[in-house]
Enzyme design. Structure first.
Site, PDB file in Angstrom:
ATOM      1  N   LYS A  35       0.830  -1.204   0.000  1.00 60.40           N
ATOM      2  CA  LYS A  35       0.000   0.000   0.000  1.00 60.40           C
ATOM      3  C   LYS A  35       0.870   1.261   0.000  1.00 60.40           C
ATOM      4  CE  LYS A  35      -3.722  -2.358   2.475  1.00 60.40           C
ATOM      5  NZ  LYS A  35      -4.298  -2.845   1.265  1.00 60.40           N
ATOM      6  N   CYS A  36       1.899   1.246  -0.807  1.00 61.34           N
ATOM      7  CA  CYS A  36       2.892   2.320  -0.855  1.00 61.34           C
ATOM      8  C   CYS A  36       2.852   2.979  -2.230  1.00 61.34           C
ATOM      9  CB  CYS A  36       4.270   1.699  -0.591  1.00 61.34           C
ATOM     10  SG  CYS A  36       5.670   2.820  -0.754  1.00 61.34           S
TER      11      CYS A  36
END
Length: 159
Positions: A35-36
């Site tokens: 989730k970057c």
């Protein structure tokens, strides 16, 4: 002298894997997160792996939740995410810490061998990359914003 081959780590299914199995290969070690902002680098990492694995490249992904809690899932959730969204076929390992007292020994080794800017050892963010030569020694360290495509010439040179 210690090399990458001296470490054993758990794969994403929890099975212990001796990194000695990569002896004689060029290895790119990456701390990953799902989730970057850098998560799309999975695509470039997989592309490098597919292009060069027959010449001896291995890409090893180590999920880490230490940066902005951007890898909160279980190993199964991480594996499913990588396969579903990026068709990842390179080896993925169990979630680890890369900094602090609980840092995985393999990451302590990598950081000691190739410190970052101004000699700092701490990993600054997700998708920091370490290039390891065929002899198991660390050749280079790359920042998260260094894309897989941008480091391809150096990888090709090691091969």
């Amino acid at each position: 002298m210690t090399t990458l081959y001296d470490f054993t780590v758990d794969d994403i299914q929890g099975e212990p894997i001796s990194l000695d199995r990569y002896r004689g290969k060029v290895v790119l070690v990456v701390n990953t997160a799902s989730k970057c902002g850098f998560t799309p680098q999975y695509k470039g990492l997989e592309s490098l792996y597919r292009k060069y694995r027959d010449r001896g490249l291995e890409v090893l992904g180590f999920p880490c939740n230490q940066f902005g809690a951007q890898e909160p899932g279980s190993e199964q959730e991480i594996a499913t995410f990588c396969e579903t969204n990026y068709d990842v076929t390179f080896p993925m390992f169990a979630k680890i810490d890369v900094n602090g007292n609980a840092a995985a020994p393999v990451y302590r080794f990598l950081k000691q061998e190739k410190p970052g800017l101004l000699g700092t050892q701490a990993i600054k963010w997700n998708f920091t990359k370490f290039l390891v030569g065929r002899d198991g020694n660390v050749v280079a360290r790359y920042a998260p914003n260094d894309t897989p495509e941008s480091i391809e010439p150096e990888i090709a040179k090691e091969l």
